[in-house]
Design an enzyme around this catalytic site. Structure first.
Site, PDB file in Angstrom:
ATOM      1  N   LYS A  91       0.834  -1.203   0.000  1.00 46.20           N
ATOM      2  CA  LYS A  91       0.000   0.000   0.000  1.00 46.20           C
ATOM      3  C   LYS A  91       0.866   1.250   0.000  1.00 46.20           C
ATOM      4  O   LYS A  91       2.078   1.196   0.206  1.00 46.20           O
ATOM      5  CB  LYS A  91      -0.916   0.000   1.230  1.00 46.20           C
ATOM      6  N   ARG A  95      -9.373   0.874  15.575  1.00 41.77           N
ATOM      7  CA  ARG A  95      -9.427   1.513  14.266  1.00 41.77           C
ATOM      8  C   ARG A  95     -10.695   1.071  13.530  1.00 41.77           C
ATOM      9  O   ARG A  95     -11.696   1.763  13.547  1.00 41.77           O
ATOM     10  CB  ARG A  95      -8.150   1.174  13.480  1.00 41.77           C
ATOM     11  N   HIS A 148      -5.422  -6.700  13.877  1.00 42.14           N
ATOM     12  CA  HIS A 148      -4.102  -6.054  13.811  1.00 42.14           C
ATOM     13  C   HIS A 148      -3.693  -5.608  15.207  1.00 42.14           C
ATOM     14  O   HIS A 148      -4.517  -5.089  15.963  1.00 42.14           O
ATOM     15  CB  HIS A 148      -4.139  -4.860  12.858  1.00 42.14           C
ATOM     16  N   ARG A 162       1.165 -10.893   7.520  1.00 45.13           N
ATOM     17  CA  ARG A 162       1.112  -9.701   6.663  1.00 45.13           C
ATOM     18  C   ARG A 162       2.422  -8.926   6.834  1.00 45.13           C
ATOM     19  O   ARG A 162       2.678  -8.351   7.901  1.00 45.13           O
ATOM     20  CB  ARG A 162      -0.081  -8.818   7.046  1.00 45.13           C
ATOM     21  N   TYR A 180      13.998  31.354   7.665  1.00 45.98           N
ATOM     22  CA  TYR A 180      12.786  32.102   7.975  1.00 45.98           C
ATOM     23  C   TYR A 180      12.714  32.384   9.477  1.00 45.98           C
ATOM     24  O   TYR A 180      13.068  31.549  10.299  1.00 45.98           O
ATOM     25  CB  TYR A 180      11.552  31.309   7.548  1.00 45.98           C
ATOM     26  N   CYS A 189      12.806  24.951   4.469  1.00 40.30           N
ATOM     27  CA  CYS A 189      11.964  25.696   3.533  1.00 40.30           C
ATOM     28  C   CYS A 189      11.174  24.730   2.656  1.00 40.30           C
ATOM     29  O   CYS A 189      11.332  23.513   2.730  1.00 40.30           O
ATOM     30  CB  CYS A 189      12.827  26.602   2.667  1.00 40.30           C
ATOM     31  N   MET A 190      10.324  25.268   1.801  1.00 41.27           N
ATOM     32  CA  MET A 190       9.529  24.422   0.920  1.00 41.27           C
ATOM     33  C   MET A 190      10.412  23.626  -0.038  1.00 41.27           C
ATOM     34  O   MET A 190      10.148  22.450  -0.314  1.00 41.27           O
ATOM     35  CB  MET A 190       8.535  25.266   0.124  1.00 41.27           C
ATOM     36  N   ASP A 191      11.479  24.254  -0.535  1.00 43.85           N
ATOM     37  CA  ASP A 191      12.281  23.642  -1.587  1.00 43.85           C
ATOM     38  C   ASP A 191      13.749  23.428  -1.223  1.00 43.85           C
ATOM     39  O   ASP A 191      14.462  22.765  -1.977  1.00 43.85           O
ATOM     40  CB  ASP A 191      12.224  24.494  -2.854  1.00 43.85           C
TER      41      ASP A 191
END
Length: 390
Positions: A36, A135, A164, A220, A263, A309-311
């Site tokens: 998954k 769950r 589980h 599993r 930042y 930072c983002m990048d």
């Protein structure tokens, strides 16, 4: 590759890890490989392919879309969908030979509106029971008794009955024992109902590796196939890490004592130092929680400084370095190694959160892919289904 940030994935390690685990199981125990979330961030198709080569009997995914994707690329192993699907899509499960998880009788009532009466195929289901994780799954015998009449229908096959564990990776086994006892009680409900159930399964990766007696009819294996397991508690196998993460220094600068970077002025130099900027950030899945972790540069540890930072992110270098020098965020350089476990401990999580967080912006480079393609082509007479490099 158009940017200097990539994840390197060793396909032989996926296969090797599963082969090791397969060898610890009794001959009658089946192995379900969980692929998954795009194979925990490693690639769902590639992971499924390696699982098949390693002798997996069944695959598992979280959602219907994931199963349909695998089928569309020629994956033929049985697939269990771990999350209940909307009843209106039952025809897709039947058409593509998918096994479904069921958690209540109301789903069957709704499903009967949509299941094609003309179909000769039987619907394979696994009943999920909740023994303490909280769950999904049935919790009471009343819920089970409501399910039984639906399960006895001629066009329904109960392929599995499962739960589980919540604490299988922890040293304290008290709660795991409680859940095990609860599962045994629920199994007794199922056996007294007179239903034939093909497989009982409760052990995920950690439980399967630590407690062989819990293997039952099937285990599993998800996290462990990618090298994520409680190493200090498991002595039967030595699994290999599958994914390493790399980038390169894009700019080097000297920061004087007292100067700021990042930042919100999030880092202030307490001495003159060299700073390197690395092109990876939270948009790649390297969250701000990774601030103050370390990376490897020229075989030495370098601390991540300032807000991520983002990048990009910045690291305090051990000294002046050349631009273009490789940076390892996960993996080994020389004698030093940054592990998933180290990073997961820093953010208070688990290794698989980190691998599944890596976004599509991070190129995946596959090692040993030609060997995998050769095997796949011989078996299916199909062309390779996905381009990979290395």
């Amino acid at each position: 590759m158009l940017r200097d940030t990539w994840a390197e994935i060793n396909l032989n390690h996926i296969r090797g890890n599963l082969i090791q685990i397969r060898e610890t199981l009794s001959n009658h125990v089946k192995l379900m490989a969980v692929v998954k979330a795009d194979g925990y961030g490693h690639g769902d198709l590639e992971s499924a392919q390696m699982a098949e080569q390693a002798g997996a009997d069944v695959l598992a995914v979280a959602y219907l879309e994931e199963a349909l994707r695998l089928r569309s690329y020629g994956i033929t192993l049985p697939i269990l969908i771990l999350t209940p699907i909307h009843a209106e899509y039952v025809h897709l499960a039947i058409e593509h030979d998918l096994m479904l998880t069921v958690i209540n009788a109301s789903w069957f009532k709704e499903m009967r509106k949509y299941k094609p009466s003309s179909s000769a195929k039987k619907l394979l289901i696994h009943v999920k029971v909740d023994t303490g994780l909280g769950r999904i799954g049935i919790q009471s015998q009343k819920e089970w008794d409501e399910l039984v009449p639906w399960l006895t229908a001629a066009d329904i096959v109960v392929d599995g009955f499962y739960t589980h564990f919540a604490t299988a990776g922890k040293a304290d086994t008290t709660f795991l024992e409680l859940q095990t006892n609860r599962f045994m009680e629920m199994m007794d409900w199922s056996k007294k109902s007179g239903l034939y159930i093909r497989h009982y399964h409760c052990a995920g990766s950690a439980a399967a590796l630590r407690f062989p007696k819990l293997a039952m009819d099937m285990v599993r294996i998800g996290a462990a196939m990618y090298g994520f397991y409680p190493e200090k508690l498991v002595h039967s196998v030595k699994l290999e890490p599958v994914l390493s993460l790399h980038s390169k220094l894009m700019q080097i600068k000297k920061l004087n004592k007292g100067e700021y970077l990042g930042y919100d002025n999030s880092y202030q130099a307490d001495e003159e130092q060299w700073i390197g900027t690395v092109p990876i950030g939270y948009a790649d899945g390297w969250s701000q929680g990774m601030q103050n972790t370390e990376v490897l540069v020229n075989g030495q540890r370098a601390k991540v400084v300032g807000k991520i930072c983002m990048d990009q992110l910045m690291v305090k270098l051990p000294g002046p370095c050349a631009e273009g020098t490789q940076v390892t965020l996960i993996g080994r350089q020389g004698e030093e190694e940054i592990t998933f476990a180290e990073l997961a401990s820093h953010i208070g999580s688990v290794s698989q959160e980190i691998s599944t967080s890596l976004t599509a912006r991070v190129t995946r480079k596959y090692k040993d892919v030609e060997e995998a393609w050769t095997h796949w082509g011989k078996r299916t007479k199909q062309k390779p289904f996905k381009k990979a490099v290395m």
